[in-house]
Design a protein around this motif. Structure first.
Motif, short mmCIF file in Angstrom:
data_model
loop_
_atom_site.label_atom_id
_atom_site.label_comp_id
_atom_site.label_asym_id
_atom_site.label_seq_id
_atom_site.Cartn_x
_atom_site.Cartn_y
_atom_site.Cartn_z
N PHE A 31 0.83 -1.21 0.00
CA PHE A 31 0.00 0.00 0.00
C PHE A 31 0.86 1.26 0.00
O PHE A 31 0.55 2.24 -0.67
CB PHE A 31 -0.94 0.01 1.21
CG PHE A 31 -2.09 -0.95 1.10
CD1 PHE A 31 -2.87 -1.00 -0.06
CD2 PHE A 31 -2.42 -1.81 2.14
CE1 PHE A 31 -3.94 -1.88 -0.17
CE2 PHE A 31 -3.48 -2.69 2.03
CZ PHE A 31 -4.24 -2.73 0.88
N LEU A 32 1.96 1.21 0.77
CA LEU A 32 2.85 2.37 0.82
C LEU A 32 3.49 2.63 -0.54
O LEU A 32 3.57 3.78 -1.00
CB LEU A 32 3.94 2.15 1.88
CG LEU A 32 4.98 3.26 2.05
CD1 LEU A 32 4.29 4.55 2.49
CD2 LEU A 32 6.04 2.85 3.06
N ARG A 33 3.93 1.56 -1.20
CA ARG A 33 4.52 1.71 -2.53
C ARG A 33 3.50 2.23 -3.54
O ARG A 33 3.81 3.03 -4.41
CB ARG A 33 5.10 0.37 -3.01
CG ARG A 33 6.36 -0.05 -2.26
CD ARG A 33 6.78 -1.47 -2.63
NE ARG A 33 7.93 -1.90 -1.85
CZ ARG A 33 9.18 -1.84 -2.27
NH1 ARG A 33 9.44 -1.36 -3.48
NH2 ARG A 33 10.17 -2.26 -1.51
N GLN A 34 2.23 1.76 -3.43
CA GLN A 34 1.19 2.23 -4.34
C GLN A 34 0.92 3.71 -4.14
O GLN A 34 0.77 4.47 -5.11
CB GLN A 34 -0.09 1.42 -4.11
CG GLN A 34 -1.21 1.74 -5.09
CD GLN A 34 -0.86 1.34 -6.52
OE1 GLN A 34 -0.15 0.37 -6.73
NE2 GLN A 34 -1.34 2.09 -7.49
N LYS A 35 0.86 4.16 -2.88
CA LYS A 35 0.65 5.57 -2.59
C LYS A 35 1.80 6.41 -3.13
O LYS A 35 1.60 7.48 -3.71
CB LYS A 35 0.50 5.81 -1.08
CG LYS A 35 -0.83 5.37 -0.50
CD LYS A 35 -0.89 5.65 0.99
CE LYS A 35 -0.82 7.14 1.28
NZ LYS A 35 -0.96 7.44 2.73
N THR A 38 1.54 6.66 -6.96
CA THR A 38 0.49 7.60 -7.39
C THR A 38 0.94 9.04 -7.21
O THR A 38 0.77 9.89 -8.11
CB THR A 38 -0.80 7.34 -6.60
OG1 THR A 38 -1.20 5.98 -6.77
CG2 THR A 38 -1.92 8.24 -7.09
N ALA A 39 1.52 9.35 -6.05
CA ALA A 39 1.96 10.72 -5.78
C ALA A 39 3.07 11.13 -6.73
O ALA A 39 3.07 12.24 -7.28
CB ALA A 39 2.43 10.83 -4.33
N GLU A 44 5.20 13.97 -11.60
CA GLU A 44 5.95 13.94 -12.86
C GLU A 44 5.11 14.45 -14.04
O GLU A 44 5.62 15.10 -14.94
CB GLU A 44 6.43 12.51 -13.15
CG GLU A 44 7.51 12.01 -12.21
CD GLU A 44 8.80 12.79 -12.32
OE1 GLU A 44 9.07 13.36 -13.40
OE2 GLU A 44 9.54 12.86 -11.33
N LEU A 45 3.81 14.15 -14.02
CA LEU A 45 2.94 14.60 -15.10
C LEU A 45 2.55 16.07 -14.92
O LEU A 45 2.33 16.79 -15.90
CB LEU A 45 1.67 13.73 -15.15
CG LEU A 45 1.88 12.27 -15.54
CD1 LEU A 45 0.61 11.47 -15.32
CD2 LEU A 45 2.34 12.14 -16.99
N LYS A 46 2.48 16.50 -13.67
CA LYS A 46 2.05 17.87 -13.39
C LYS A 46 3.13 18.90 -13.73
O LYS A 46 2.83 20.00 -14.19
CB LYS A 46 1.67 18.00 -11.92
CG LYS A 46 1.08 19.34 -11.53
CD LYS A 46 0.68 19.37 -10.07
CE LYS A 46 0.09 20.71 -9.68
NZ LYS A 46 -0.33 20.74 -8.25
N ASP A 201 11.47 0.81 -7.65
CA ASP A 201 10.11 1.34 -7.59
C ASP A 201 9.94 2.41 -8.67
O ASP A 201 10.85 3.22 -8.90
CB ASP A 201 9.81 1.97 -6.23
CG ASP A 201 9.66 0.92 -5.13
OD1 ASP A 201 9.76 -0.28 -5.44
OD2 ASP A 201 9.44 1.31 -3.97
N ALA A 202 8.77 2.43 -9.31
CA ALA A 202 8.50 3.42 -10.35
C ALA A 202 8.57 4.83 -9.77
O ALA A 202 8.02 5.10 -8.70
CB ALA A 202 7.13 3.18 -10.96
#
Length: 253
Positions: A31-35, A38-39, A44-46, A201-202
Protein backbone atom coordinates in the motif's frame (compact mmCIF):
# COMPACT_ATOMS: atom_id res chain seq x y z
CA UNK A 1 -2.88 -2.94 10.08
CA UNK A 2 -3.37 -4.31 13.60
CA UNK A 3 -0.94 -7.11 14.41
CA UNK A 4 -1.68 -10.18 16.50
CA UNK A 5 0.17 -10.49 19.77
CA UNK A 6 3.21 -12.76 19.52
CA UNK A 7 2.28 -16.30 20.47
CA UNK A 8 4.26 -17.62 23.45
CA UNK A 9 4.21 -21.15 22.03
CA UNK A 10 6.13 -22.73 19.15
CA UNK A 11 3.24 -24.80 17.80
CA UNK A 12 0.93 -24.42 14.80
CA UNK A 13 -0.86 -21.44 16.39
CA UNK A 14 2.45 -19.64 16.94
CA UNK A 15 3.54 -20.29 13.34
CA UNK A 16 0.17 -19.10 11.99
CA UNK A 17 0.38 -15.92 14.10
CA UNK A 18 3.85 -15.12 12.75
CA UNK A 19 2.77 -15.71 9.15
CA UNK A 20 -0.34 -13.57 9.60
CA UNK A 21 1.77 -10.68 10.94
CA UNK A 22 4.27 -11.10 8.10
CA UNK A 23 1.39 -10.96 5.59
CA UNK A 24 0.17 -7.67 7.12
CA UNK A 25 3.70 -6.25 6.88
CA UNK A 26 3.85 -7.14 3.17
CA UNK A 27 0.41 -5.58 2.61
CA UNK A 28 1.47 -2.39 4.42
CA UNK A 29 4.55 -2.20 2.21
CA UNK A 30 2.46 -2.76 -0.95
CA UNK A 31 0.00 0.00 0.00
CA UNK A 32 2.85 2.37 0.82
CA UNK A 33 4.52 1.71 -2.53
CA UNK A 34 1.19 2.23 -4.34
CA UNK A 35 0.65 5.57 -2.59
CA UNK A 36 4.20 6.65 -3.42
CA UNK A 37 3.75 5.62 -7.07
CA UNK A 38 0.49 7.60 -7.39
CA UNK A 39 1.96 10.72 -5.78
CA UNK A 40 5.16 10.57 -7.83
CA UNK A 41 3.31 9.89 -11.10
CA UNK A 42 1.04 12.87 -10.47
CA UNK A 43 4.07 15.06 -9.76
CA UNK A 44 5.95 13.94 -12.86
CA UNK A 45 2.94 14.60 -15.10
CA UNK A 46 2.05 17.87 -13.39
CA UNK A 47 5.49 19.50 -13.72
CA UNK A 48 5.60 19.84 -17.55
CA UNK A 49 1.92 20.86 -17.58
CA UNK A 50 2.67 23.61 -15.06
CA UNK A 51 5.54 24.82 -17.26
CA UNK A 52 3.26 25.05 -20.30
CA UNK A 53 0.50 26.79 -18.31
CA UNK A 54 2.93 29.37 -16.89
CA UNK A 55 4.19 30.17 -20.39
CA UNK A 56 0.66 30.72 -21.70
CA UNK A 57 -0.18 32.98 -18.75
CA UNK A 58 2.96 35.09 -19.30
CA UNK A 59 2.22 35.49 -23.02
CA UNK A 60 -1.41 36.37 -22.33
CA UNK A 61 -0.52 39.03 -19.74
CA UNK A 62 2.31 40.62 -21.74
CA UNK A 63 0.99 43.40 -23.99
CA UNK A 64 4.36 43.81 -25.74
CA UNK A 65 4.94 40.15 -26.66
CA UNK A 66 7.22 39.62 -29.65
CA UNK A 67 7.69 36.87 -32.21
CA UNK A 68 10.90 35.87 -30.38
CA UNK A 69 8.88 35.40 -27.18
CA UNK A 70 6.50 33.10 -29.05
CA UNK A 71 9.40 31.11 -30.51
CA UNK A 72 11.01 30.73 -27.08
CA UNK A 73 7.74 29.56 -25.52
CA UNK A 74 7.10 27.17 -28.41
CA UNK A 75 10.50 25.55 -27.85
CA UNK A 76 9.84 25.14 -24.11
CA UNK A 77 6.39 23.71 -24.85
CA UNK A 78 7.83 21.13 -27.26
CA UNK A 79 10.33 20.02 -24.59
CA UNK A 80 7.52 19.64 -22.05
CA UNK A 81 5.40 17.67 -24.53
CA UNK A 82 8.34 15.38 -25.30
CA UNK A 83 8.81 14.77 -21.58
CA UNK A 84 5.11 13.93 -21.14
CA UNK A 85 5.21 11.63 -24.15
CA UNK A 86 8.27 9.75 -22.78
CA UNK A 87 6.59 9.26 -19.40
CA UNK A 88 3.36 7.98 -21.00
CA UNK A 89 5.26 5.65 -23.36
CA UNK A 90 7.23 4.23 -20.43
CA UNK A 91 4.07 3.76 -18.35
CA UNK A 92 2.42 1.89 -21.23
CA UNK A 93 5.51 -0.30 -21.66
CA UNK A 94 5.60 -0.90 -17.90
CA UNK A 95 1.98 -2.08 -17.99
CA UNK A 96 2.40 -4.29 -21.07
CA UNK A 97 5.66 -5.82 -19.84
CA UNK A 98 3.99 -6.84 -16.59
CA UNK A 99 1.18 -8.72 -18.33
CA UNK A 100 1.38 -12.51 -18.23
CA UNK A 101 1.21 -13.02 -21.98
CA UNK A 102 3.10 -15.40 -24.25
CA UNK A 103 5.94 -13.64 -26.06
CA UNK A 104 7.91 -14.84 -29.03
CA UNK A 105 11.33 -16.05 -27.94
CA UNK A 106 14.41 -16.06 -30.09
CA UNK A 107 18.13 -16.64 -29.79
CA UNK A 108 19.85 -13.51 -28.54
CA UNK A 109 23.65 -13.52 -28.68
CA UNK A 110 25.00 -11.23 -25.97
CA UNK A 111 28.10 -9.89 -27.73
CA UNK A 112 26.26 -8.41 -30.78
CA UNK A 113 23.54 -7.13 -28.41
CA UNK A 114 26.04 -5.19 -26.31
CA UNK A 115 27.96 -4.01 -29.37
CA UNK A 116 24.74 -2.44 -30.70
CA UNK A 117 24.00 -0.81 -27.32
CA UNK A 118 27.52 0.65 -27.01
CA UNK A 119 27.33 1.94 -30.57
CA UNK A 120 24.06 3.76 -29.80
CA UNK A 121 25.44 5.18 -26.55
CA UNK A 122 28.85 6.12 -27.99
CA UNK A 123 28.10 9.90 -28.14
CA UNK A 124 27.24 9.94 -24.43
CA UNK A 125 30.21 7.77 -23.51
CA UNK A 126 32.59 9.98 -25.49
CA UNK A 127 31.13 13.15 -24.00
CA UNK A 128 31.87 11.88 -20.49
CA UNK A 129 35.15 10.18 -21.52
CA UNK A 130 33.93 6.87 -20.11
CA UNK A 131 35.45 3.58 -21.25
CA UNK A 132 33.09 0.62 -21.55
CA UNK A 133 34.50 -2.91 -21.74
CA UNK A 134 32.48 -6.02 -22.64
CA UNK A 135 33.36 -9.55 -21.58
CA UNK A 136 30.55 -11.98 -22.39
CA UNK A 137 32.14 -14.71 -24.48
CA UNK A 138 29.92 -16.77 -26.77
CA UNK A 139 26.85 -16.77 -24.56
CA UNK A 140 23.29 -16.57 -25.83
CA UNK A 141 19.84 -16.25 -24.29
CA UNK A 142 16.39 -17.40 -25.32
CA UNK A 143 14.08 -14.44 -24.94
CA UNK A 144 12.54 -11.27 -26.28
CA UNK A 145 15.23 -9.28 -28.09
CA UNK A 146 13.44 -5.91 -27.63
CA UNK A 147 13.01 -6.47 -23.87
CA UNK A 148 16.61 -7.60 -23.39
CA UNK A 149 17.97 -4.73 -25.49
CA UNK A 150 15.92 -2.11 -23.61
CA UNK A 151 16.84 -3.58 -20.22
CA UNK A 152 20.59 -3.61 -20.76
CA UNK A 153 20.47 -0.29 -22.64
CA UNK A 154 18.86 1.34 -19.58
CA UNK A 155 21.43 -0.16 -17.22
CA UNK A 156 24.43 0.92 -19.30
CA UNK A 157 22.92 4.37 -19.96
CA UNK A 158 22.41 4.83 -16.20
CA UNK A 159 26.01 3.81 -15.56
CA UNK A 160 27.09 6.44 -18.11
CA UNK A 161 24.87 9.17 -16.61
CA UNK A 162 25.73 8.59 -12.96
CA UNK A 163 29.24 7.17 -13.29
CA UNK A 164 32.46 9.09 -12.81
CA UNK A 165 33.65 11.52 -15.49
CA UNK A 166 36.52 9.77 -17.26
CA UNK A 167 35.61 6.52 -15.50
CA UNK A 168 34.83 3.02 -16.70
CA UNK A 169 31.89 0.67 -17.14
CA UNK A 170 32.47 -3.08 -17.02
CA UNK A 171 29.89 -5.45 -18.54
CA UNK A 172 30.48 -9.15 -17.88
CA UNK A 173 28.42 -12.28 -18.48
CA UNK A 174 29.03 -15.80 -17.18
CA UNK A 175 27.29 -19.15 -17.14
CA UNK A 176 26.25 -20.26 -13.64
CA UNK A 177 24.39 -23.57 -13.24
CA UNK A 178 21.06 -23.13 -15.05
CA UNK A 179 21.27 -19.37 -15.52
CA UNK A 180 23.35 -16.65 -17.09
CA UNK A 181 24.49 -13.78 -14.89
CA UNK A 182 25.11 -10.40 -16.55
CA UNK A 183 26.74 -7.67 -14.47
CA UNK A 184 26.89 -3.95 -15.29
CA UNK A 185 29.34 -2.19 -12.97
CA UNK A 186 30.54 1.41 -12.82
CA UNK A 187 33.12 3.21 -10.69
CA UNK A 188 30.99 6.23 -9.81
CA UNK A 189 30.08 7.53 -6.34
CA UNK A 190 27.75 4.62 -5.68
CA UNK A 191 24.32 4.51 -4.05
CA UNK A 192 23.61 4.73 -0.34
CA UNK A 193 22.53 1.20 0.76
CA UNK A 194 19.42 2.77 2.37
CA UNK A 195 18.07 3.47 -1.14
CA UNK A 196 18.63 -0.03 -2.55
CA UNK A 197 15.30 -1.62 -1.41
CA UNK A 198 13.35 1.07 -3.31
CA UNK A 199 15.62 1.46 -6.32
CA UNK A 200 13.30 -0.42 -8.69
CA UNK A 201 10.11 1.34 -7.59
CA UNK A 202 8.50 3.42 -10.35
CA UNK A 203 9.44 7.14 -10.12
CA UNK A 204 11.81 6.54 -7.21
CA UNK A 205 14.88 8.80 -7.40
CA UNK A 206 18.03 8.69 -5.33
CA UNK A 207 18.93 12.28 -6.27
CA UNK A 208 15.79 14.03 -7.54
CA UNK A 209 17.41 17.24 -8.77
CA UNK A 210 20.22 15.47 -10.62
CA UNK A 211 17.91 12.87 -12.16
CA UNK A 212 15.67 15.53 -13.66
CA UNK A 213 18.65 17.56 -14.85
CA UNK A 214 19.83 14.47 -16.75
CA UNK A 215 16.41 13.92 -18.31
CA UNK A 216 15.35 10.90 -16.29
CA UNK A 217 11.69 10.17 -15.50
CA UNK A 218 12.35 7.73 -12.66
CA UNK A 219 10.91 4.80 -14.63
CA UNK A 220 14.08 3.33 -16.13
CA UNK A 221 15.00 0.82 -13.42
CA UNK A 222 11.36 -0.10 -12.78
CA UNK A 223 11.06 -0.94 -16.49
CA UNK A 224 14.25 -3.00 -16.35
CA UNK A 225 12.97 -5.05 -13.40
CA UNK A 226 9.57 -5.64 -15.01
CA UNK A 227 11.06 -6.70 -18.36
CA UNK A 228 13.69 -8.95 -16.77
CA UNK A 229 11.01 -10.65 -14.66
CA UNK A 230 8.87 -11.06 -17.80
CA UNK A 231 11.84 -13.03 -19.20
CA UNK A 232 11.82 -15.31 -16.16
CA UNK A 233 14.80 -13.64 -14.47
CA UNK A 234 15.52 -11.25 -11.64
CA UNK A 235 17.84 -8.32 -10.94
CA UNK A 236 19.87 -7.27 -7.92
CA UNK A 237 21.67 -3.99 -7.15
CA UNK A 238 24.70 -3.75 -4.90
CA UNK A 239 26.62 -0.67 -3.68
CA UNK A 240 28.38 0.51 -0.55
CA UNK A 241 27.64 4.15 -1.37
CA UNK A 242 31.29 4.92 -2.12
CA UNK A 243 32.89 2.59 -4.68
CA UNK A 244 30.47 2.44 -7.59
CA UNK A 245 27.36 0.36 -8.26
CA UNK A 246 26.86 -3.11 -9.69
CA UNK A 247 23.62 -4.38 -11.23
CA UNK A 248 23.47 -8.17 -11.61
CA UNK A 249 20.84 -9.66 -13.93
CA UNK A 250 20.02 -13.36 -13.59
CA UNK A 251 18.34 -14.95 -16.62
CA UNK A 252 17.49 -18.58 -17.42
CA UNK A 253 20.05 -20.14 -19.74
Amino acid sequence: SQRLADAPTHDEVGALTNRFNQMLTRLDDAFLRQKRFTANAAHELKTPLATMKAGIQVLSADQAVTMEDYKEYTQKTLLSIDRLARIIDDLLLLASAGEKTAREKEEVWLEPLFDAIISELSPQLEQRAITCTIDCGDLLLQGSAPFLYRSFFNLIENACKYGRQGGRIQVTARQAAHEIVVSVEDDGPGIDPAHLPYLFDAFYRVDKSRSRALGGSGLGLSLVKTMIEAEGGHIHADSDGVHGTCFAVYLPA
